[in-house]
Scaffold this motif. Structure first.
Motif, PDB file in Angstrom:
ATOM      1  N   MET A 272       0.765  -1.141   0.000  1.00  0.00           N
ATOM      2  CA  MET A 272       0.111  -0.004  -0.048  1.00  0.00           C
ATOM      3  C   MET A 272       0.933   1.284  -0.143  1.00  0.00           C
ATOM      4  N   LYS A 273       0.750   2.080  -0.800  1.00  0.00           N
ATOM      5  CA  LYS A 273       1.321   3.302  -0.978  1.00  0.00           C
ATOM      6  C   LYS A 273       0.754   4.375   0.337  1.00  0.00           C
ATOM      7  N   PRO A 274       1.444   5.401   0.730  1.00  0.00           N
ATOM      8  CA  PRO A 274       1.065   6.386   1.630  1.00  0.00           C
ATOM      9  C   PRO A 274       0.082   7.262   1.006  1.00  0.00           C
ATOM     10  N   LEU A 275      -1.180   7.526   1.908  1.00  0.00           N
ATOM     11  CA  LEU A 275      -1.838   8.550   1.287  1.00  0.00           C
ATOM     12  C   LEU A 275      -1.752   9.773   1.806  1.00  0.00           C
ATOM     13  N   VAL A 276      -0.943  10.114   2.936  1.00  0.00           N
ATOM     14  CA  VAL A 276      -1.066  11.173   3.616  1.00  0.00           C
ATOM     15  C   VAL A 276       0.658  11.331   4.215  1.00  0.00           C
ATOM     16  N   ASN A 277       0.997  12.502   3.916  1.00  0.00           N
ATOM     17  CA  ASN A 277       2.420  12.718   4.166  1.00  0.00           C
ATOM     18  C   ASN A 277       2.782  13.922   5.346  1.00  0.00           C
ATOM     19  N   VAL A 278       3.695  13.532   6.109  1.00  0.00           N
ATOM     20  CA  VAL A 278       3.889  14.579   7.168  1.00  0.00           C
ATOM     21  C   VAL A 278       5.046  15.151   7.017  1.00  0.00           C
ATOM     22  N   GLY A 279       5.286  16.531   6.687  1.00  0.00           N
ATOM     23  CA  GLY A 279       6.456  17.051   6.301  1.00  0.00           C
ATOM     24  C   GLY A 279       6.763  18.397   7.258  1.00  0.00           C
ATOM     25  N   LYS A 280       7.219  19.367   6.686  1.00  0.00           N
ATOM     26  CA  LYS A 280       7.520  20.807   7.464  1.00  0.00           C
ATOM     27  C   LYS A 280       6.466  21.435   8.111  1.00  0.00           C
ATOM     28  N   ASN A 281       4.950  21.063   7.424  1.00  0.00           N
ATOM     29  CA  ASN A 281       3.991  21.741   8.080  1.00  0.00           C
ATOM     30  C   ASN A 281       3.451  21.084   9.638  1.00  0.00           C
TER      31      ASN A 281
END
Length: 91
Positions: A3-12
């Motif tokens: 499964m591919k990631p649907l949500v990314n956590v970055g600099k925000n």
């Protein structure tokens, strides 16, 4: 897990937008992979705890490296494909 990631956590970082993105994703799919980008100041345990606090009923299914896999039974019965399969296994 393919499964591919649907949500990314970055600099925000940890925000209401992140919570809403995860809420929308788990409502439609029940099982969601969240990826922590290199720009994120948070670790998987912090992100998981934040999401569990913000979304009652959300469970951390697995943490692998910079990935957090979360699960929540969909409120809409039409979207409960995975949870119904899990229930059948338990019978």
């Amino acid at each position: 897990m393919t499964m591919k990631p649907l949500v990314n956590v970055g600099k925000n970082g940890l925000s209401d937008h992140l919570v809403q993105s995860v809420a929308d994703a788990v409502e439609s799919r029940e099982l969601v992979k969240v990826s922590l980008l290199q720009t994120s100041d948070y670790g998987p345990k912090e992100v998981g705890a934040y999401l569990q606090q913000a979304l009652p009923g959300l469970e951390i299914a697995q943490t692998i490296g910079r990935m957090v896999v979360v699960y929540k039974v969909a409120a809409n019965a039409d979207n409960r494909h995975l949870s119904e399969q899990v229930d059948e296994l338990g019978r």
